[in-house]
Write an enzyme that holds these catalytic residues in place. Structure first.
Site, PDB file in Angstrom:
ATOM      1  N   LYS A 126      14.519  57.070  57.565  1.00  0.00           N
ATOM      2  CA  LYS A 126      14.398  58.324  56.818  1.00  0.00           C
ATOM      3  C   LYS A 126      15.755  59.005  56.816  1.00  0.00           C
ATOM      4  O   LYS A 126      16.339  59.186  57.896  1.00  0.00           O
ATOM      5  CB  LYS A 126      13.394  59.282  57.484  1.00  0.00           C
ATOM      6  N   GLU A 127      16.254  59.383  55.660  1.00  0.00           N
ATOM      7  CA  GLU A 127      17.501  60.149  55.648  1.00  0.00           C
ATOM      8  C   GLU A 127      17.283  61.410  56.477  1.00  0.00           C
ATOM      9  O   GLU A 127      16.212  62.003  56.461  1.00  0.00           O
ATOM     10  CB  GLU A 127      17.893  60.519  54.212  1.00  0.00           C
ATOM     11  N   LYS A 175       7.061  47.388  51.786  1.00  0.00           N
ATOM     12  CA  LYS A 175       7.956  48.546  51.603  1.00  0.00           C
ATOM     13  C   LYS A 175       7.435  49.463  50.484  1.00  0.00           C
ATOM     14  O   LYS A 175       7.385  50.690  50.632  1.00  0.00           O
ATOM     15  CB  LYS A 175       9.367  48.042  51.279  1.00  0.00           C
ATOM     16  N   PHE A 208       3.127  64.397  56.926  1.00  0.00           N
ATOM     17  CA  PHE A 208       3.270  64.185  55.485  1.00  0.00           C
ATOM     18  C   PHE A 208       2.157  64.794  54.650  1.00  0.00           C
ATOM     19  O   PHE A 208       1.815  64.278  53.586  1.00  0.00           O
ATOM     20  CB  PHE A 208       3.381  62.673  55.187  1.00  0.00           C
ATOM     21  N   GLY A 233      11.112  64.229  46.169  1.00  0.00           N
ATOM     22  CA  GLY A 233      12.304  63.762  45.446  1.00  0.00           C
ATOM     23  C   GLY A 233      13.005  62.717  46.280  1.00  0.00           C
ATOM     24  O   GLY A 233      12.368  61.993  47.041  1.00  0.00           O
ATOM     25  N   CYS A 278      14.261  57.465  47.051  1.00  0.00           N
ATOM     26  CA  CYS A 278      13.297  56.378  47.295  1.00  0.00           C
ATOM     27  C   CYS A 278      11.929  56.602  46.651  1.00  0.00           C
ATOM     28  O   CYS A 278      11.526  55.822  45.790  1.00  0.00           O
ATOM     29  CB  CYS A 278      13.140  56.158  48.786  1.00  0.00           C
ATOM     30  N   LYS A 322      15.664  67.118  50.957  1.00  0.00           N
ATOM     31  CA  LYS A 322      14.989  67.501  52.211  1.00  0.00           C
ATOM     32  C   LYS A 322      16.071  67.921  53.204  1.00  0.00           C
ATOM     33  O   LYS A 322      17.260  67.694  52.944  1.00  0.00           O
ATOM     34  CB  LYS A 322      14.137  66.356  52.756  1.00  0.00           C
TER      35      LYS A 322
HETATM   36  N1  LIG Z   1      18.453  55.978  51.223  1.00  0.00           N
HETATM   37  C1  LIG Z   1      17.346  55.728  51.911  1.00  0.00           C
HETATM   38  O1  LIG Z   1      16.805  56.589  52.598  1.00  0.00           O
HETATM   39  C2  LIG Z   1      16.718  54.361  51.872  1.00  0.00           C
HETATM   40  C3  LIG Z   1      15.733  54.023  52.830  1.00  0.00           C
HETATM   41  C4  LIG Z   1      15.162  52.762  52.796  1.00  0.00           C
HETATM   42  C5  LIG Z   1      15.539  51.861  51.807  1.00  0.00           C
HETATM   43  N2  LIG Z   1      16.486  52.210  50.875  1.00  0.00           N
HETATM   44  C6  LIG Z   1      16.875  51.213  49.860  1.00  0.00           C
HETATM   45  O2  LIG Z   1      18.117  50.653  50.277  1.00  0.00           O
HETATM   46  C7  LIG Z   1      18.921  50.367  49.133  1.00  0.00           C
HETATM   47  C8  LIG Z   1      20.257  51.102  49.241  1.00  0.00           C
HETATM   48  O3  LIG Z   1      20.000  52.493  49.239  1.00  0.00           O
HETATM   49  P1  LIG Z   1      21.143  53.566  49.586  1.00  0.00           P
HETATM   50  O4  LIG Z   1      20.488  54.900  49.547  1.00  0.00           O
HETATM   51  O5  LIG Z   1      21.863  53.115  50.796  1.00  0.00           O
HETATM   52  O6  LIG Z   1      22.090  53.376  48.303  1.00  0.00           O
HETATM   53  P2  LIG Z   1      23.515  54.051  47.999  1.00  0.00           P
HETATM   54  O7  LIG Z   1      23.545  54.289  46.560  1.00  0.00           O
HETATM   55  O8  LIG Z   1      23.755  55.178  48.964  1.00  0.00           O
HETATM   56  O9  LIG Z   1      24.548  52.890  48.379  1.00  0.00           O
HETATM   57  C9  LIG Z   1      24.641  51.685  47.695  1.00  0.00           C
HETATM   58  C10 LIG Z   1      26.069  51.156  47.851  1.00  0.00           C
HETATM   59  O10 LIG Z   1      26.139  49.831  47.324  1.00  0.00           O
HETATM   60  C11 LIG Z   1      27.428  49.664  46.753  1.00  0.00           C
HETATM   61  N3  LIG Z   1      27.443  48.466  45.891  1.00  0.00           N
HETATM   62  C12 LIG Z   1      26.925  48.312  44.648  1.00  0.00           C
HETATM   63  N4  LIG Z   1      27.159  47.055  44.211  1.00  0.00           N
HETATM   64  C13 LIG Z   1      27.820  46.406  45.200  1.00  0.00           C
HETATM   65  C14 LIG Z   1      28.323  45.081  45.333  1.00  0.00           C
HETATM   66  N5  LIG Z   1      28.184  44.176  44.371  1.00  0.00           N
HETATM   67  N6  LIG Z   1      28.963  44.748  46.486  1.00  0.00           N
HETATM   68  C15 LIG Z   1      29.103  45.665  47.480  1.00  0.00           C
HETATM   69  N7  LIG Z   1      28.645  46.935  47.408  1.00  0.00           N
HETATM   70  C16 LIG Z   1      28.003  47.299  46.270  1.00  0.00           C
HETATM   71  C17 LIG Z   1      27.673  50.982  46.037  1.00  0.00           C
HETATM   72  O11 LIG Z   1      29.036  51.176  45.741  1.00  0.00           O
HETATM   73  C18 LIG Z   1      27.125  51.973  47.079  1.00  0.00           C
HETATM   74  O12 LIG Z   1      28.149  52.396  47.966  1.00  0.00           O
HETATM   75  C19 LIG Z   1      18.077  50.758  47.922  1.00  0.00           C
HETATM   76  O13 LIG Z   1      17.369  49.637  47.474  1.00  0.00           O
HETATM   77  C20 LIG Z   1      17.126  51.786  48.488  1.00  0.00           C
HETATM   78  O14 LIG Z   1      15.934  51.865  47.758  1.00  0.00           O
HETATM   79  C21 LIG Z   1      17.087  53.438  50.902  1.00  0.00           C
END
Ligand SMILES: NC(=O)c1ccc[n+]([C@@H]2O[C@H](COP(=O)([O-])OP(=O)(O)OC[C@H]3O[C@@H](n4cnc5c(N)ncnc54)[C@H](O)[C@@H]3O)[C@@H](O)[C@H]2O)c1
Length: 445
Positions: free
Chosen positions: A157-158, A210, A255, A263, A266, A327
């Site tokens: 969770k962020e 997921k 929750f 928002g 995710c 959040k």
């Molecule tokens: N943020 C969350 O809370 C969270 C929680 C669980 C799962 N997820 C999932 O994890 C994944 C990533 O989410 P996030 O929030 O970390 O995304 P984000 O947008 O913060 O980061 C993604 C990163 O990937 C990089 N990127 C894109 N193409 C690339 C490539 N070819 N090679 C190397 N780097 C590359 C981008 O430049 C960016 O820095 C998503 O599928 C999301 O749904 C996110």
């Protein structure tokens, strides 16, 4: 162990820092050169509690490295984690462009066995696509290199991401190969010492797990918002109802907070992608569609309350806004309810003066060039001279404000509380008009 992580965003950075902290050698790769430069200087581009310290400690210890050099990074890792973004494509499906691009890059440069792990949230069947992409690319090189593809969705969770990674509720591993189960167990061992939290299943079930988790969380929120709207119209108080149902262990307190809608990066995109997957599979996902529709409407609820109070035309009004992030404890404003409210207010001719403890820079980036939107240095400066106050994020520092000061600073003085932070009777004793979510008409003084 040697770990390579593609994508240095919220998931990649937290995963990289935590795995390095357990003693692994981690290389984080990103295509965003500016981001990698900042990280290599010790600057962390996102706000996540404890992350700066964790990254820099491990960077200085030589266990964590940032690079744009994919060739060197692929050479490094036995584990190649993919944690790049999977945003919504135009049709609502998860855009796998980044994930498959990484698969191609890995296959172009790999020279010995590795485990490719999909950590990004990806629809059922993606691991098969990654597998096929790697095989195709290897064949085009005329190379024969062994590899496995494993699904390992992330549940952090962020705002509490480091704790979630270090002490996970569960680690889900989707695999069809016992060899990878043992390697994945070894990777996660430091985080699950106290009891085994590894849940091993087939790849497709892991991928769906997921989406099921996020869809369930979104459903709980939309359900409570639906109930809040009913409560408001029948003269009941949703906060009392929340406590009344949360006490049932089959329901629980987590929750079930009514509010201004969900928002973030995710829940909205994952519910949308699951709807799309269901459609493609020939099933009409009625509950999920309702969850989405309720949320879209809920994000507009505060705006409608503001219009009901001031009338439909909002020209000349200034709204103070407390909270911009989707959040608390993050600066992430992706799909945040604050954005819906800001957009509606600006469109209706109002001005917005906002304050958020950490998301000010992100808001200024999003609303650059929008002269009717300004950011204040603190909560009271936002309220000064504004007609009314809207609360959109439940930051701790908003929970016990100086109501007398607020009454003097606000012109109207009215509070539209999208997070039900206060006792309505108490706020009205200070001479403020108070509108909350789902707290019956008789309470909304
Ligand atoms: N943020 C969350 O809370 C969270 C929680 C669980 C799962 N997820 C999932 O994890 C994944 C990533 O989410 P996030 O929030 O970390 O995304 P984000 O947008 O913060 O980061 C993604 C990163 O990937 C990089 N990127 C894109 N193409 C690339 C490539 N070819 N090679 C190397 N780097 C590359 C981008 O430049 C960016 O820095 C998503 O599928 C999301 O749904 C996110």
């Amino acid at each position: 162990m040697r770990v390579t992580i593609f994508g240095s965003g919220y998931v990649g950075l937290v995963t990289g820092a935590c795995l390095a902290d357990a003693g692994n050698q981690v290389v984080c790769v990103d295509i965003d050169g500016a981001k990698i430069e900042r990280l290599s200087r010790g600057e962390v581009p996102i706000h996540e509690p404890g992350l700066d310290e964790l990254i820099n400690r491990n960077r200085e210890a030589g266990r964590l490295e940032f690079t744009t050099d994919a060739v060197k990074a692929i050479e490094h890792g036995l584990f190649q984690l993919i944690s790049v973004g999977t945003p919504s494509a135009e049709d609502g499906s998860a855009d796998l462009g980044h994930v498959l691009a990484v698969a191609r890059t890995i296959a172009t440069h790999m020279s010995r066995y590795c485990i490719v792990i999909t950590k990004s949230t990806v629809p059922v069947g993606t691991a098969d696509k990654v597998h096929a992409e790697i095989e195709r690319t290897l064949a085009s090189r005329g190379a024969k290199v062994e590899f496995d593809v494993v699904s390992n969705p992330e549940f952090l969770k962020e705002g509490a991401a480091i704790g979630d990674f270090m002490k996970p509720d569960r680690v889900v591993i989707g695999t069809d190969n016992p060899r990878t189960t043992e390697l994945m167990r070894a990777l996660y061992e430091p985080f699950i010492r106290n009891h085994d939290r590894l849940i091993v299943m087939d790849i497709r079930s892991s991928e769906l797990t997921k989406y099921a988790a996020n869809a369930m969380l979104a459903t709980k929120i939309s359900f409570m918002n639906e109930l809040a709207n009913i409560a408001e119209r029948v003269g009941a108080d949703i906060e009392k109802v929340r406590i009344g149902i949360g006490s049932d262990p089959r329901i629980g307190y987590a929750f079930i907070y009514p509010g201004a809608g969900y928002g973030g990066s995710c829940l909205p995109k994952d519910v949308t992608a699951l709807v799309r997957s269901a459609d493609e599979a020939g099933h009409d996902p009625q509950i999920l569609r309702a969850v989405q529709a309720v949320n879209t409407r809920q994000k507009e609820v505060l705006f409608h309350k503001i219009q009901r109070h001031f009338g439909p035309k909002l020209e000349g009004l200034t709204l103070a806004m407390w909270g911009l992030a989707f959040k608390p404890h993050t600066d992430d404003m992706r799909e945040a309810p604050s954005r819906t409210l800001i957009d509606l207010l600006l469109k209706a001719g109002a001005r917005v003066k906002a304050y958020d403890p950490v998301a000010a820079a992100e808001a200024q980036r999003i609303y650059a060039g929008e002269s009717a939107f300004t950011v204040a240095r603190n909560a009271y400066q936002a309220a000064e001279g504004a007609d009314a106050l809207a609360i959109v994020t439940e930051w701790q520092e908003f929970r016990s404000p100086d109501f007398e000061r607020l009454r003097e600073l606000l012109k109207a003085p009215v509070i539209f509380d999208g997070r039900n932070l206060y006792d309505p009777a108490m706020v009205s004793r200070f001479g403020l008009t108070y509108y909350a979510i789902g707290r019956g008409k008789r309470l909304a003084v």
